[in-house]
Design a protein around this motif. Structure first.
Motif, PDB file in Angstrom:
ATOM      1  N   ILE A 168       0.831  -1.203   0.000  1.00 51.96           N
ATOM      2  CA  ILE A 168       0.000   0.000   0.000  1.00 51.96           C
ATOM      3  C   ILE A 168       0.868   1.257   0.000  1.00 51.96           C
ATOM      4  O   ILE A 168       0.537   2.256  -0.633  1.00 51.96           O
ATOM      5  N   ASP A 169       2.017   1.183   0.681  1.00 49.31           N
ATOM      6  CA  ASP A 169       2.922   2.332   0.764  1.00 49.31           C
ATOM      7  C   ASP A 169       3.852   2.455  -0.438  1.00 49.31           C
ATOM      8  O   ASP A 169       4.732   3.305  -0.467  1.00 49.31           O
ATOM      9  N   GLY A 170       3.674   1.578  -1.440  1.00 48.58           N
ATOM     10  CA  GLY A 170       4.501   1.621  -2.637  1.00 48.58           C
ATOM     11  C   GLY A 170       5.745   0.749  -2.562  1.00 48.58           C
ATOM     12  O   GLY A 170       6.480   0.630  -3.540  1.00 48.58           O
ATOM     13  N   SER A 171       5.989   0.158  -1.393  1.00 48.79           N
ATOM     14  CA  SER A 171       7.165  -0.712  -1.260  1.00 48.79           C
ATOM     15  C   SER A 171       7.009  -1.946  -2.145  1.00 48.79           C
ATOM     16  O   SER A 171       5.904  -2.417  -2.380  1.00 48.79           O
ATOM     17  N   ARG A 172       8.127  -2.433  -2.654  1.00 49.59           N
ATOM     18  CA  ARG A 172       8.111  -3.618  -3.531  1.00 49.59           C
ATOM     19  C   ARG A 172       8.561  -4.840  -2.741  1.00 49.59           C
ATOM     20  O   ARG A 172       9.448  -4.742  -1.896  1.00 49.59           O
ATOM     21  N   HIS A 173       7.930  -5.976  -3.051  1.00 49.40           N
ATOM     22  CA  HIS A 173       8.217  -7.218  -2.330  1.00 49.40           C
ATOM     23  C   HIS A 173       8.395  -8.363  -3.317  1.00 49.40           C
ATOM     24  O   HIS A 173       7.824  -8.341  -4.413  1.00 49.40           O
ATOM     25  N   VAL A 174       9.181  -9.347  -2.896  1.00 46.49           N
ATOM     26  CA  VAL A 174       9.380 -10.569  -3.665  1.00 46.49           C
ATOM     27  C   VAL A 174       9.074 -11.745  -2.740  1.00 46.49           C
ATOM     28  O   VAL A 174       9.615 -11.816  -1.635  1.00 46.49           O
ATOM     29  N   LEU A 175       8.203 -12.635  -3.179  1.00 42.46           N
ATOM     30  CA  LEU A 175       7.887 -13.860  -2.437  1.00 42.46           C
ATOM     31  C   LEU A 175       8.373 -15.029  -3.278  1.00 42.46           C
ATOM     32  O   LEU A 175       7.971 -15.169  -4.443  1.00 42.46           O
ATOM     33  N   ILE A 176       9.250 -15.839  -2.704  1.00 40.62           N
ATOM     34  CA  ILE A 176       9.712 -17.059  -3.366  1.00 40.62           C
ATOM     35  C   ILE A 176       9.255 -18.217  -2.492  1.00 40.62           C
ATOM     36  O   ILE A 176       9.541 -18.259  -1.296  1.00 40.62           O
ATOM     37  N   GLU A 177       8.517 -19.135  -3.094  1.00 40.26           N
ATOM     38  CA  GLU A 177       7.944 -20.250  -2.329  1.00 40.26           C
ATOM     39  C   GLU A 177       7.974 -21.528  -3.149  1.00 40.26           C
ATOM     40  O   GLU A 177       7.823 -21.485  -4.375  1.00 40.26           O
ATOM     41  N   ALA A 178       8.153 -22.633  -2.462  1.00 45.46           N
ATOM     42  CA  ALA A 178       7.964 -23.955  -3.053  1.00 45.46           C
ATOM     43  C   ALA A 178       6.629 -24.457  -2.505  1.00 45.46           C
ATOM     44  O   ALA A 178       6.510 -24.721  -1.302  1.00 45.46           O
ATOM     45  N   SER A 179       5.610 -24.502  -3.352  1.00 48.72           N
ATOM     46  CA  SER A 179       4.257 -24.888  -2.942  1.00 48.72           C
ATOM     47  C   SER A 179       4.008 -26.353  -3.273  1.00 48.72           C
ATOM     48  O   SER A 179       4.304 -26.802  -4.381  1.00 48.72           O
ATOM     49  N   ARG A 180       3.440 -27.074  -2.328  1.00 52.62           N
ATOM     50  CA  ARG A 180       3.083 -28.476  -2.541  1.00 52.62           C
ATOM     51  C   ARG A 180       1.583 -28.585  -2.799  1.00 52.62           C
ATOM     52  O   ARG A 180       0.773 -27.955  -2.115  1.00 52.62           O
ATOM     53  N   PHE A 181       1.260 -29.407  -3.799  1.00 46.42           N
ATOM     54  CA  PHE A 181      -0.124 -29.640  -4.185  1.00 46.42           C
ATOM     55  C   PHE A 181      -0.404 -31.136  -4.170  1.00 46.42           C
ATOM     56  O   PHE A 181       0.498 -31.944  -4.405  1.00 46.42           O
ATOM     57  N   GLY A 206      -9.729 -35.527  -8.370  1.00 53.19           N
ATOM     58  CA  GLY A 206      -9.399 -35.095  -9.724  1.00 53.19           C
ATOM     59  C   GLY A 206      -8.971 -33.644  -9.843  1.00 53.19           C
ATOM     60  O   GLY A 206      -8.688 -33.174 -10.932  1.00 53.19           O
ATOM     61  N   ARG A 207      -8.919 -32.922  -8.714  1.00 56.47           N
ATOM     62  CA  ARG A 207      -8.556 -31.498  -8.746  1.00 56.47           C
ATOM     63  C   ARG A 207      -7.322 -31.262  -7.897  1.00 56.47           C
ATOM     64  O   ARG A 207      -7.150 -31.885  -6.860  1.00 56.47           O
ATOM     65  N   TRP A 208      -6.487 -30.314  -8.337  1.00 53.35           N
ATOM     66  CA  TRP A 208      -5.308 -29.961  -7.567  1.00 53.35           C
ATOM     67  C   TRP A 208      -5.689 -29.056  -6.400  1.00 53.35           C
ATOM     68  O   TRP A 208      -6.440 -28.100  -6.574  1.00 53.35           O
ATOM     69  N   MET A 209      -5.161 -29.384  -5.227  1.00 56.40           N
ATOM     70  CA  MET A 209      -5.409 -28.609  -4.021  1.00 56.40           C
ATOM     71  C   MET A 209      -4.062 -28.174  -3.447  1.00 56.40           C
ATOM     72  O   MET A 209      -3.127 -28.982  -3.356  1.00 56.40           O
ATOM     73  N   TYR A 210      -3.977 -26.920  -3.032  1.00 52.04           N
ATOM     74  CA  TYR A 210      -2.771 -26.418  -2.365  1.00 52.04           C
ATOM     75  C   TYR A 210      -2.692 -27.071  -0.995  1.00 52.04           C
ATOM     76  O   TYR A 210      -3.652 -27.038  -0.220  1.00 52.04           O
ATOM     77  N   LEU A 211      -1.547 -27.688  -0.692  1.00 56.77           N
ATOM     78  CA  LEU A 211      -1.357 -28.329   0.614  1.00 56.77           C
ATOM     79  C   LEU A 211      -0.600 -27.403   1.564  1.00 56.77           C
ATOM     80  O   LEU A 211      -1.092 -27.047   2.626  1.00 56.77           O
ATOM     81  N   ASP A 212       0.587 -27.006   1.169  1.00 52.51           N
ATOM     82  CA  ASP A 212       1.395 -26.098   1.983  1.00 52.51           C
ATOM     83  C   ASP A 212       2.585 -25.640   1.170  1.00 52.51           C
ATOM     84  O   ASP A 212       2.739 -26.031   0.014  1.00 52.51           O
ATOM     85  N   GLY A 213       3.421 -24.812   1.772  1.00 50.86           N
ATOM     86  CA  GLY A 213       4.580 -24.318   1.047  1.00 50.86           C
ATOM     87  C   GLY A 213       5.683 -23.883   1.983  1.00 50.86           C
ATOM     88  O   GLY A 213       5.456 -23.620   3.168  1.00 50.86           O
ATOM     89  N   ASP A 214       6.880 -23.817   1.438  1.00 53.09           N
ATOM     90  CA  ASP A 214       8.048 -23.335   2.158  1.00 53.09           C
ATOM     91  C   ASP A 214       8.494 -22.042   1.520  1.00 53.09           C
ATOM     92  O   ASP A 214       8.865 -22.014   0.338  1.00 53.09           O
ATOM     93  N   VAL A 215       8.462 -20.972   2.291  1.00 55.91           N
ATOM     94  CA  VAL A 215       8.868 -19.652   1.803  1.00 55.91           C
ATOM     95  C   VAL A 215      10.374 -19.541   1.919  1.00 55.91           C
ATOM     96  O   VAL A 215      10.970 -19.872   2.945  1.00 55.91           O
ATOM     97  N   ASP A 216      10.996 -19.077   0.850  1.00 55.67           N
ATOM     98  CA  ASP A 216      12.443 -18.855   0.826  1.00 55.67           C
ATOM     99  C   ASP A 216      12.782 -17.750   1.826  1.00 55.67           C
ATOM    100  O   ASP A 216      12.147 -16.681   1.795  1.00 55.67           O
ATOM    101  N   PRO A 217      13.755 -17.995   2.686  1.00 58.08           N
ATOM    102  CA  PRO A 217      14.098 -16.958   3.662  1.00 58.08           C
ATOM    103  C   PRO A 217      14.601 -15.663   3.044  1.00 58.08           C
ATOM    104  O   PRO A 217      14.587 -14.626   3.680  1.00 58.08           O
ATOM    105  N   GLY A 218      14.989 -15.685   1.768  1.00 57.10           N
ATOM    106  CA  GLY A 218      15.424 -14.473   1.082  1.00 57.10           C
ATOM    107  C   GLY A 218      14.284 -13.616   0.567  1.00 57.10           C
ATOM    108  O   GLY A 218      14.524 -12.550   0.009  1.00 57.10           O
ATOM    109  N   SER A 219      13.047 -14.084   0.750  1.00 57.22           N
ATOM    110  CA  SER A 219      11.886 -13.302   0.294  1.00 57.22           C
ATOM    111  C   SER A 219      11.793 -12.021   1.106  1.00 57.22           C
ATOM    112  O   SER A 219      12.176 -11.976   2.273  1.00 57.22           O
ATOM    113  N   SER A 220      11.273 -10.966   0.477  1.00 53.85           N
ATOM    114  CA  SER A 220      11.133  -9.700   1.206  1.00 53.85           C
ATOM    115  C   SER A 220       9.767  -9.095   0.975  1.00 53.85           C
ATOM    116  O   SER A 220       9.139  -9.296  -0.002  1.00 53.85           O
TER     117      SER A 220
END
Length: 98
Positions: free
Chosen positions: A66-79, A84-98
């Motif tokens: 909202i304040d204009g700051s930029r962010h990067v999210l890096i995640e390994a998501s498990r499905f 017959g449908r893909w469901m998001y199970l969980d994920g591991d966020v890269d500690p370098g994400s900001s």
């Protein structure tokens, strides 16, 4: 993965909850109004083919606060495939994400 990213981008909380595995799904989501998702890059895909029951997607998502700051999210998501449908199970966020 792309449909869930789009759902985050447009604020479709109902879709996000429907595509989240019941075992790990929260009761509700609190998306931040005004937070803008500005890009998605798929970095890697493991499994997830037509006959697979599990898969992983590693991605980089760009956003602007909202304040204009930029962010990067890096995640390994498990499905997992359920009914017959893909469901998001969980994920591991890269500690370098900001």
């Amino acid at each position: 993965m792309r449909s869930r990213y789009t759902a985050f981008a447009i604020g479709a909380e109902d879709y996000l909850l429907r595509t989240w595995h019941p075992r790990t799904r929260p009761e509700s989501l609190q998306l931040t109004p005004g937070h803008a998702w500005t890009g998605l890059q798929i970095l890697a895909v493991e499994s997830g083919g037509p006959e697979a029951t599990e898969g992983m997607v590693r991605y980089r998502a760009l956003s602007r606060g909202i304040d204009g700051s930029r962010h990067v999210l890096i995640e390994a998501s498990r499905f997992v495939r359920r009914g017959g449908r893909w469901m998001y199970l969980d994920g591991d966020v890269d500690p370098g994400s900001s």
